[in-house]
Write an enzyme that holds these catalytic residues in place. Structure first.
Site, PDB file in Angstrom:
ATOM      1  N   ASP A  26      32.312 -28.433 -24.707  1.00  0.00           N
ATOM      2  CA  ASP A  26      31.117 -27.914 -24.057  1.00  0.00           C
ATOM      3  C   ASP A  26      31.073 -26.397 -24.209  1.00  0.00           C
ATOM      4  O   ASP A  26      32.092 -25.711 -24.080  1.00  0.00           O
ATOM      5  CB  ASP A  26      31.111 -28.299 -22.573  1.00  0.00           C
ATOM      6  CG  ASP A  26      29.733 -28.149 -21.950  1.00  0.00           C
ATOM      7  OD1 ASP A  26      29.113 -29.179 -21.637  1.00  0.00           O
ATOM      8  OD2 ASP A  26      29.279 -26.995 -21.784  1.00  0.00           O
ATOM      9  N   ILE A  27      29.894 -25.865 -24.481  1.00  0.00           N
ATOM     10  CA  ILE A  27      29.750 -24.418 -24.701  1.00  0.00           C
ATOM     11  C   ILE A  27      29.966 -23.621 -23.421  1.00  0.00           C
ATOM     12  O   ILE A  27      30.284 -22.436 -23.471  1.00  0.00           O
ATOM     13  CB  ILE A  27      28.354 -24.130 -25.309  1.00  0.00           C
ATOM     14  CG1 ILE A  27      28.332 -22.795 -26.031  1.00  0.00           C
ATOM     15  CG2 ILE A  27      27.258 -24.206 -24.247  1.00  0.00           C
ATOM     16  CD1 ILE A  27      27.077 -22.585 -26.874  1.00  0.00           C
ATOM     17  N   ASN A  83      25.251 -37.375 -16.504  1.00  0.00           N
ATOM     18  CA  ASN A  83      24.164 -36.900 -15.662  1.00  0.00           C
ATOM     19  C   ASN A  83      22.874 -37.545 -16.171  1.00  0.00           C
ATOM     20  O   ASN A  83      22.620 -37.541 -17.374  1.00  0.00           O
ATOM     21  CB  ASN A  83      24.039 -35.373 -15.745  1.00  0.00           C
ATOM     22  CG  ASN A  83      25.208 -34.668 -15.098  1.00  0.00           C
ATOM     23  OD1 ASN A  83      25.708 -35.097 -14.061  1.00  0.00           O
ATOM     24  ND2 ASN A  83      25.664 -33.586 -15.714  1.00  0.00           N
ATOM     25  N   VAL A  92      20.169 -31.860 -21.381  1.00  0.00           N
ATOM     26  CA  VAL A  92      20.048 -32.237 -22.787  1.00  0.00           C
ATOM     27  C   VAL A  92      19.762 -33.732 -22.834  1.00  0.00           C
ATOM     28  O   VAL A  92      20.588 -34.540 -22.373  1.00  0.00           O
ATOM     29  CB  VAL A  92      21.343 -31.903 -23.568  1.00  0.00           C
ATOM     30  CG1 VAL A  92      21.218 -32.384 -25.011  1.00  0.00           C
ATOM     31  CG2 VAL A  92      21.621 -30.399 -23.525  1.00  0.00           C
ATOM     32  N   HIS A  96      25.096 -38.177 -23.418  1.00  0.00           N
ATOM     33  CA  HIS A  96      26.428 -37.588 -23.636  1.00  0.00           C
ATOM     34  C   HIS A  96      27.289 -37.857 -22.413  1.00  0.00           C
ATOM     35  O   HIS A  96      26.823 -37.777 -21.276  1.00  0.00           O
ATOM     36  CB  HIS A  96      26.331 -36.088 -23.923  1.00  0.00           C
ATOM     37  CG  HIS A  96      25.501 -35.319 -22.947  1.00  0.00           C
ATOM     38  ND1 HIS A  96      24.126 -35.313 -22.982  1.00  0.00           N
ATOM     39  CD2 HIS A  96      25.844 -34.564 -21.883  1.00  0.00           C
ATOM     40  CE1 HIS A  96      23.662 -34.574 -21.994  1.00  0.00           C
ATOM     41  NE2 HIS A  96      24.690 -34.110 -21.302  1.00  0.00           N
ATOM     42  N   HIS A  98      30.353 -36.595 -20.295  1.00  0.00           N
ATOM     43  CA  HIS A  98      31.196 -35.434 -20.024  1.00  0.00           C
ATOM     44  C   HIS A  98      32.636 -35.908 -19.781  1.00  0.00           C
ATOM     45  O   HIS A  98      32.866 -36.928 -19.116  1.00  0.00           O
ATOM     46  CB  HIS A  98      30.736 -34.716 -18.753  1.00  0.00           C
ATOM     47  CG  HIS A  98      29.418 -34.015 -18.864  1.00  0.00           C
ATOM     48  ND1 HIS A  98      29.307 -32.661 -19.083  1.00  0.00           N
ATOM     49  CD2 HIS A  98      28.150 -34.479 -18.778  1.00  0.00           C
ATOM     50  CE1 HIS A  98      28.028 -32.317 -19.116  1.00  0.00           C
ATOM     51  NE2 HIS A  98      27.300 -33.399 -18.928  1.00  0.00           N
TER      52      HIS A  98
HETATM   53  P1  5GP Z   1      23.828 -32.079 -19.090  1.00  0.00           P
HETATM   54  O1  5GP Z   1      23.469 -30.921 -18.211  1.00  0.00           O
HETATM   55  O2  5GP Z   1      22.627 -32.552 -19.882  1.00  0.00           O
HETATM   56  O3  5GP Z   1      24.548 -33.201 -18.402  1.00  0.00           O
HETATM   57  O4  5GP Z   1      24.894 -31.524 -20.112  1.00  0.00           O
HETATM   58  C1  5GP Z   1      24.543 -30.734 -21.209  1.00  0.00           C
HETATM   59  C2  5GP Z   1      25.768 -29.951 -21.569  1.00  0.00           C
HETATM   60  O5  5GP Z   1      25.589 -29.430 -22.870  1.00  0.00           O
HETATM   61  C3  5GP Z   1      26.006 -28.754 -20.639  1.00  0.00           C
HETATM   62  O6  5GP Z   1      27.289 -28.885 -20.013  1.00  0.00           O
HETATM   63  C4  5GP Z   1      25.921 -27.556 -21.576  1.00  0.00           C
HETATM   64  O7  5GP Z   1      26.849 -26.552 -21.256  1.00  0.00           O
HETATM   65  C5  5GP Z   1      26.177 -28.160 -22.934  1.00  0.00           C
HETATM   66  N1  5GP Z   1      25.520 -27.476 -24.043  1.00  0.00           N
HETATM   67  C6  5GP Z   1      24.233 -27.032 -24.099  1.00  0.00           C
HETATM   68  N2  5GP Z   1      23.975 -26.472 -25.286  1.00  0.00           N
HETATM   69  C7  5GP Z   1      25.128 -26.568 -26.017  1.00  0.00           C
HETATM   70  C8  5GP Z   1      25.496 -26.158 -27.334  1.00  0.00           C
HETATM   71  O8  5GP Z   1      24.708 -25.581 -28.094  1.00  0.00           O
HETATM   72  N3  5GP Z   1      26.765 -26.442 -27.745  1.00  0.00           N
HETATM   73  C9  5GP Z   1      27.659 -27.076 -26.924  1.00  0.00           C
HETATM   74  N4  5GP Z   1      28.879 -27.304 -27.417  1.00  0.00           N
HETATM   75  N5  5GP Z   1      27.355 -27.474 -25.669  1.00  0.00           N
HETATM   76  C10 5GP Z   1      26.105 -27.222 -25.230  1.00  0.00           C
END
Ligand code: 5GP
Ligand code: ZN
Length: 110
Positions: A26-27, A83, A92, A96, A98
């Site tokens: 995760d970034i 999520n 996103v 995915h 986590h």
């Molecule tokens: P969500 O909030 O949808 O459950 O998780 C999306 C995750 O994607 C977040 O934890 C966010 O930090 C990660 N994320 C968003 N953009 C990028 C990216 O460009 N690269 C990576 N490696 N992770 C990302």
């Protein structure tokens, strides 16, 4: 081209891959290990699964457990979670899983 998303993933963030999924770091990590298990096929949310995806969901969890094992967290403990939509904080909209580990993870989550 360090700003290119695909270069970052291919060169640094990719932790594992198989025929069904890729695993990236995760970034914006929320724990010492924070990875995302991502299916190659586009599925927006957990609400969009069908019975045909049952094998994929199993493969995603096995990839998560394999990563936790490789990183030394299998016995210490790790957390896996999806999520789904707004109140859960999904940002996103490509499914995915986590994988978080490396510190005590409080319960209930925020
Ligand atoms: P969500 O909030 O949808 O459950 O998780 C999306 C995750 O994607 C977040 O934890 C966010 O930090 C990660 N994320 C968003 N953009 C990028 C990216 O460009 N690269 C990576 N490696 N992770 C990302
Ligand atoms: Zn997608």
């Amino acid at each position: 081209m360090p700003e290119c998303l695909f270069c970052k993933i291919v060169n640094g963030e990719m932790l594992a891959e198989d025929e069904d999924v890729i695993v990236i770091a995760d970034i914006d990590p929320k724990a010492p290990l924070h990875a995302l298990v991502i299916p190659r096929r586009h599925i927006a949310t957990l609400n969009d699964l069908s019975a045909a995806d049952d094998r994929l969901i199993g493969a995603m969890h096995r990839a998560a457990a394999r990563l936790a094992r490789e990183k030394g967290y299998a016995d210490r403990g790790f957390r896996t979670l999806f999520n789904t939509n707004g109140e859960a904080g999904q940002t996103v909209f490509h499914l995915h899983l986590h994988v978080l580990a490396g510190r005590p993870l409080t319960w209930p989550p925020g």
